[in-house]
Scaffold this motif. Structure first.
Motif, mmCIF file in Angstrom:
data_model
loop_
_atom_site.group_PDB
_atom_site.id
_atom_site.type_symbol
_atom_site.label_atom_id
_atom_site.label_comp_id
_atom_site.label_asym_id
_atom_site.label_seq_id
_atom_site.Cartn_x
_atom_site.Cartn_y
_atom_site.Cartn_z
ATOM 1 N N LEU A 77 61.556 71.089 -3.420
ATOM 2 C CA LEU A 77 61.926 69.962 -2.567
ATOM 3 C C LEU A 77 61.202 70.022 -1.226
ATOM 4 N N ASN A 78 61.036 71.215 -0.676
ATOM 5 C CA ASN A 78 60.275 71.353 0.572
ATOM 6 C C ASN A 78 58.824 70.935 0.370
ATOM 7 N N SER A 79 58.251 71.345 -0.757
ATOM 8 C CA SER A 79 56.881 70.966 -1.076
ATOM 9 C C SER A 79 56.764 69.457 -1.229
ATOM 10 N N ALA A 80 57.729 68.854 -1.911
ATOM 11 C CA ALA A 80 57.704 67.403 -2.121
ATOM 12 C C ALA A 80 57.747 66.655 -0.795
ATOM 13 N N ASN A 81 58.600 67.095 0.114
ATOM 14 C CA ASN A 81 58.729 66.394 1.381
ATOM 15 C C ASN A 81 57.521 66.627 2.287
ATOM 16 N N TYR A 82 56.864 67.792 2.154
ATOM 17 C CA TYR A 82 55.612 68.003 2.876
ATOM 18 C C TYR A 82 54.555 67.013 2.384
ATOM 19 N N VAL A 83 54.416 66.897 1.075
ATOM 20 C CA VAL A 83 53.432 65.967 0.509
ATOM 21 C C VAL A 83 53.796 64.534 0.867
ATOM 22 N N ARG A 84 55.071 64.193 0.771
ATOM 23 C CA ARG A 84 55.540 62.835 1.080
ATOM 24 C C ARG A 84 55.211 62.437 2.515
ATOM 25 N N SER A 85 55.361 63.360 3.452
ATOM 26 C CA SER A 85 55.092 63.048 4.857
ATOM 27 C C SER A 85 53.621 63.194 5.217
ATOM 28 N N GLU A 86 52.901 64.063 4.526
ATOM 29 C CA GLU A 86 51.517 64.364 4.894
ATOM 30 C C GLU A 86 50.531 63.334 4.349
ATOM 31 N N LEU A 87 50.732 62.878 3.134
ATOM 32 C CA LEU A 87 49.770 61.955 2.529
ATOM 33 C C LEU A 87 49.588 60.671 3.338
ATOM 34 N N PRO A 88 50.664 59.984 3.754
ATOM 35 C CA PRO A 88 50.428 58.751 4.517
ATOM 36 C C PRO A 88 49.745 58.986 5.855
ATOM 37 N N ILE A 89 49.964 60.143 6.470
ATOM 38 C CA ILE A 89 49.278 60.442 7.733
ATOM 39 C C ILE A 89 47.776 60.560 7.506
ATOM 40 N N ARG A 90 47.403 61.308 6.488
ATOM 41 C CA ARG A 90 45.968 61.507 6.227
ATOM 42 C C ARG A 90 45.305 60.206 5.792
ATOM 43 N N ILE A 91 46.008 59.393 5.003
ATOM 44 C CA ILE A 91 45.452 58.105 4.582
ATOM 45 C C ILE A 91 45.322 57.168 5.779
ATOM 46 N N LYS A 127 57.072 54.413 2.396
ATOM 47 C CA LYS A 127 58.389 53.868 2.059
ATOM 48 C C LYS A 127 59.201 54.787 1.153
ATOM 49 N N VAL A 128 58.619 55.908 0.731
ATOM 50 C CA VAL A 128 59.354 56.848 -0.107
ATOM 51 C C VAL A 128 60.397 57.559 0.753
ATOM 52 N N PRO A 129 61.677 57.496 0.390
ATOM 53 C CA PRO A 129 62.710 58.154 1.198
ATOM 54 C C PRO A 129 62.659 59.669 1.034
ATOM 55 N N GLU A 130 63.396 60.359 1.878
ATOM 56 C CA GLU A 130 63.465 61.811 1.795
ATOM 57 C C GLU A 130 63.864 62.242 0.388
ATOM 58 N N ILE A 131 63.187 63.267 -0.098
ATOM 59 C CA ILE A 131 63.430 63.755 -1.464
ATOM 60 C C ILE A 131 64.497 64.839 -1.401
ATOM 61 N N LYS A 132 65.653 64.572 -2.015
ATOM 62 C CA LYS A 132 66.798 65.462 -1.906
ATOM 63 C C LYS A 132 67.186 66.127 -3.218
ATOM 64 N N THR A 133 66.719 65.586 -4.331
ATOM 65 C CA THR A 133 67.090 66.134 -5.638
ATOM 66 C C THR A 133 65.852 66.276 -6.511
ATOM 67 N N ILE A 134 66.003 67.033 -7.586
ATOM 68 C CA ILE A 134 64.898 67.176 -8.543
ATOM 69 C C ILE A 134 64.558 65.846 -9.185
ATOM 70 N N GLU A 135 65.565 65.009 -9.396
ATOM 71 C CA GLU A 135 65.306 63.677 -9.953
ATOM 72 C C GLU A 135 64.475 62.846 -8.988
ATOM 73 N N ASP A 136 64.782 62.933 -7.694
ATOM 74 C CA ASP A 136 63.951 62.248 -6.697
ATOM 75 C C ASP A 136 62.510 62.746 -6.767
ATOM 76 N N ASN A 137 62.356 64.040 -6.914
ATOM 77 C CA ASN A 137 61.016 64.628 -6.971
ATOM 78 C C ASN A 137 60.254 64.151 -8.205
ATOM 79 N N ASP A 138 60.945 64.059 -9.339
ATOM 80 C CA ASP A 138 60.278 63.585 -10.555
ATOM 81 C C ASP A 138 59.769 62.162 -10.375
ATOM 82 N N ARG A 139 60.563 61.320 -9.727
ATOM 83 C CA ARG A 139 60.124 59.945 -9.478
ATOM 84 C C ARG A 139 58.932 59.932 -8.510
ATOM 85 N N PHE A 140 58.985 60.801 -7.512
ATOM 86 C CA PHE A 140 57.883 60.893 -6.554
ATOM 87 C C PHE A 140 56.593 61.349 -7.246
#
Length: 461
Positions: A77-91, A127-140
Motif C-alpha cells: 500500500l505504501n508503494s502504491a501511494n508513492y506511485v499514485r502521487s509520484e506519477l502525476p508530478i513527473r507527467i 483523480k485516483v484516491p488514496e489507496i487503503k486496501t489491496i482491492e484498491d491497489n488491484d484497481r490502481f
C-alpha cells in the motif's frame, strides 16, 4: 493544448514559418486566424499545483530494500501511494515542457498525440484516491497497466515529431527536450512496473512474506520486482549477441556469414540491475557492430571469415564497464557530428519514413525482432529469451516482453541516443570512439552498487 492540425495544414504552416524565419507562438497564431476559435487550451491551475512539486528520485537499492523478503500489505500500500502521487508530478513537468514549445511544434500531429496521452494520464492519475486496501491497489494496477500499453506509441510519435520539426527549433534545444521526456518516461515506467511486479509477487499463492521455509517451485529470491540482483555480465552479452546474430541472418540471408563475438575480461561479474535496461543497451551496441561489420566487409560467400567483435568486461570498484570493439569501418563523417542527436543527421528523411512503420516502441532488446519474417532460428531464440526472462522474473506486462514490427535492418537512428539516456538514468555513461575506415570502440559504464539515484534530467526536474 491546440487541436492538432491536419497534416496538409500543418505542413503549410511549417513552410510559411520557415520562410519567415519565425517559430514563436504569436507569429503562428497570427498566420492562422481561422484556427483561433477552435483552440481548446486546458486550464493550467491544476497543472501548476503539480509542477510546483519536486519529484522524489529513488535508487536501485531503495527498490530492492522496499520490495525484499518482508513484502507485506503495508509495504504494498505504501508503494502504491508513492506511485499514485509520484506519477502525476513527473507527467505534469513534462506537459509543462511541451507547453513551452513553439506553437507550430505542439500542433504537429505527432507531438499533439503525445501531449494528449500525457494529459489524459495526468488527469486520470491525479483523480485516483488514496489507496487503503489491496482491492484498491488491484484497481490502481489495472489503470497503470492500461496506461503503460497506451504509451507504447509515444517514442515513435516523439521521434517523428522532432524530425518533422527539425528545421523549426534549434537542434540543441529539441535534443534537450527529448532527453528530458525520455528520462522521465523511463523513470515512470520503472516505478510503475516495479510496483506492478511487487503486486504480482504479493498476490502469488506461493508468497509467504514471514517465512523462508516455503518457496514457490523455481522461484528466484535474487529477483525483487523488476530488479535482478545477480545480473551476469557474460550471460547478458551472450544472450543479446546470439539474438543480434540471428537477426542479422534474417536480414542478410540465412547463409550470410556473421561476425563471432569474443567475450573477455572479468567474465564472472555479477551485479544488480534492471535487466531490460541492460539488454536494450547491449543489444543495440552489438546489433550496430554486427551490421556495420557485415556491410563493411561484404562477405562474398558463406565461408567468408569476418573480423571478430570483441566485448571486454571490466569490474571496477564502483562500476562495470563494457567495451564493444568492432572493425566495421567506423562512423561516416556526415553522421559523426549528429551521433547523439534525435533531430539532426544526414539521413533524417529516411529515418522519418522508417518510423512510420513502427507503431509502438517500449525500447527493449526484443524490439529488434522482425515480426513479419520470423525465421525458425529467430523464433527458437526468442523462446529461449522468454524462458530466460521468466527465470529472472520478468512479468508479462513489463516492457521487456513488448514486441514491435521493426525489421532488424530498419534503421531508426535513435539506438545510440536512447542507449545513452538509459545509461545516464542510473548515473552511468556511454561513449563512442570512431576510427574512420577501421572501426569503433564503445564504452558502456554502469554503476554496480545500486546506490545512485535516478538522474531524471541533466539540469534538474
Amino acid at each position: 493544448m491546440p487541436n492538432p492540425l491536419p497534416s496538409v495544414q500543418w505542413r503549410a504552416l511549417q513552410t510559411t514559418l520557415r520562410r519567415g524565419n519565425s517559430t514563436q507562438q504569436p507569429a503562428a497564431i497570427a498566420l492562422t486566424p481561422n484556427l483561433a476559435p477552435n483552440l481548446r487550451w486546458r486550464s493550467s491551475s491544476v497543472l501548476d499545483s503539480y509542477v510546483d512539486k519536486p519529484a522524489r528520485p529513488i535508487s536501485l537499492r531503495q527498490l530492492i530494500f522496499f520490495g525484499g523478503r518482508n513484502l507485506d500489505e503495508v509495504r504494498i500500500l505504501n508503494s502504491a501511494n508513492y506511485v499514485r502521487s509520484e506519477l502525476p508530478i513527473r507527467i505534469a513537468h513534462r506537459i509543462r515542457d511541451m507547453q513551452k514549445l513553439p506553437y507550430v511544434v505542439v500542433t504537429n500531429p505527432h507531438m499533439s498525440h503525445v501531449y494528449d496521452l500525457y494529459y489524459k494520464a495526468f488527469d486520470t492519475l491525479r483523480k485516483v484516491p488514496e489507496i487503503k486496501t489491496i482491492e484498491d491497489n488491484d484497481r490502481f494496477c489495472s489503470i497503470v497497466k492500461n496506461m503503460l500499453r497506451e504509451h507504447l506509441t509515444i517514442i515513435p510519435n516523439l521521434a517523428m515529431g522532432v524530425l518533422e520539426c527539425k528545421d523549426l527549433v534549434p537542434a540543441a534545444e529539441i535534443d534537450r527536450f527529448m532527453n528530458k521526456l525520455l528520462r522521465s518516461r523511463i523513470s515512470r515506467r520503472v516505478i510503475a512496473e516495479q510496483h506492478i511486479a511487487l503486486t504480482d509477487t504479493f498476490n502469488s499463492p506461493f508468497h509467504f512474506p514471514a517465512s523462508s521455509a516455503f518457496q514457490q517451485p523455481n522461484s528466484h529470491p535474487d529477483f525483487v520486482g523488476e530488479v535482478f540482483l545477480r545480473c551476469n555480465a557474460k550471460e547478458v552479452v551472450e544472450r543479446c549477441g546470439k539474438l543480434a546474430q540471428n537477426l542479422a541472418r534474417d536480414a542478410f540471408g540465412p547463409d550470410s556469414p556473421v561476425p563471432e563475438i569474443e567475450i573477455e575480461g572479468h567474465t564472472d561479474t555479477i551485479f544488480p540491475y534492471i535487466l531490460s535496461h541492460l539488454e536494450y543497451m547491449i543489444g543495440e551496441l552489438l546489433r550496430n557492430s554486427i551490421q556495420a561489420t557485415i556491410e563493411k566487409h561484404h562477405p562474398a560467400s558463406p565461408t567468408t571469415k569476418l573480423p571478430l567483435i570483441k566485448v571486454l568486461i571490466c569490474h571496477a570498484p564502483q562500476h562495470i564497464i563494457f567495451r564493444v570493439s568492432d572493425q566495421g569501418g567506423g562512423i561516416p563523417p556526415d553522421e559523426l557530428p549528429h551521433l547523439w542527436s534525435f533531430s539532426k543527421g544526414a539521413r533524417s528523411q529516411a529515418r522519418l519514413e522508417n518510423f512510420a512503420r513502427v507503431p509502438t516502441m517500449a525500447a527493449t532488446m526484443q524490439e529488434l525482432l522482425n515480426s513479419h519474417t520470423h525465421t525458425s532460428s529467430i523464433v527458437g531464440h526468442q523462446n529461449s529469451i522468454n524462458m530466460t526472462a521468466r527465470k529472472v522474473g520478468s512479468r508479462e506486462e513489463s516492457s521487456l516482453s513488448s514486441l514491435t514490427s521493426r525489421p532488424p535492418n530498419l534503421r531508426l537512428g535513435i539506438g545510440l541516443p536512447m542507449s545513452r539516456v538509459y545509461a545516464e538514468y542510473w548515473a552511468g555513461s556511454l561513449e563512442l570512439h570512431s576510427l574512420e575506415g577501421y572501426g569503433t570502440d564503445v564504452f558502456l559504464q554502469i554503476s554496480k552498487l545500486g546506490n545512485k539515484s535516478e538522474q531524471l534530467t541533466l539540469d534538474g526536474l
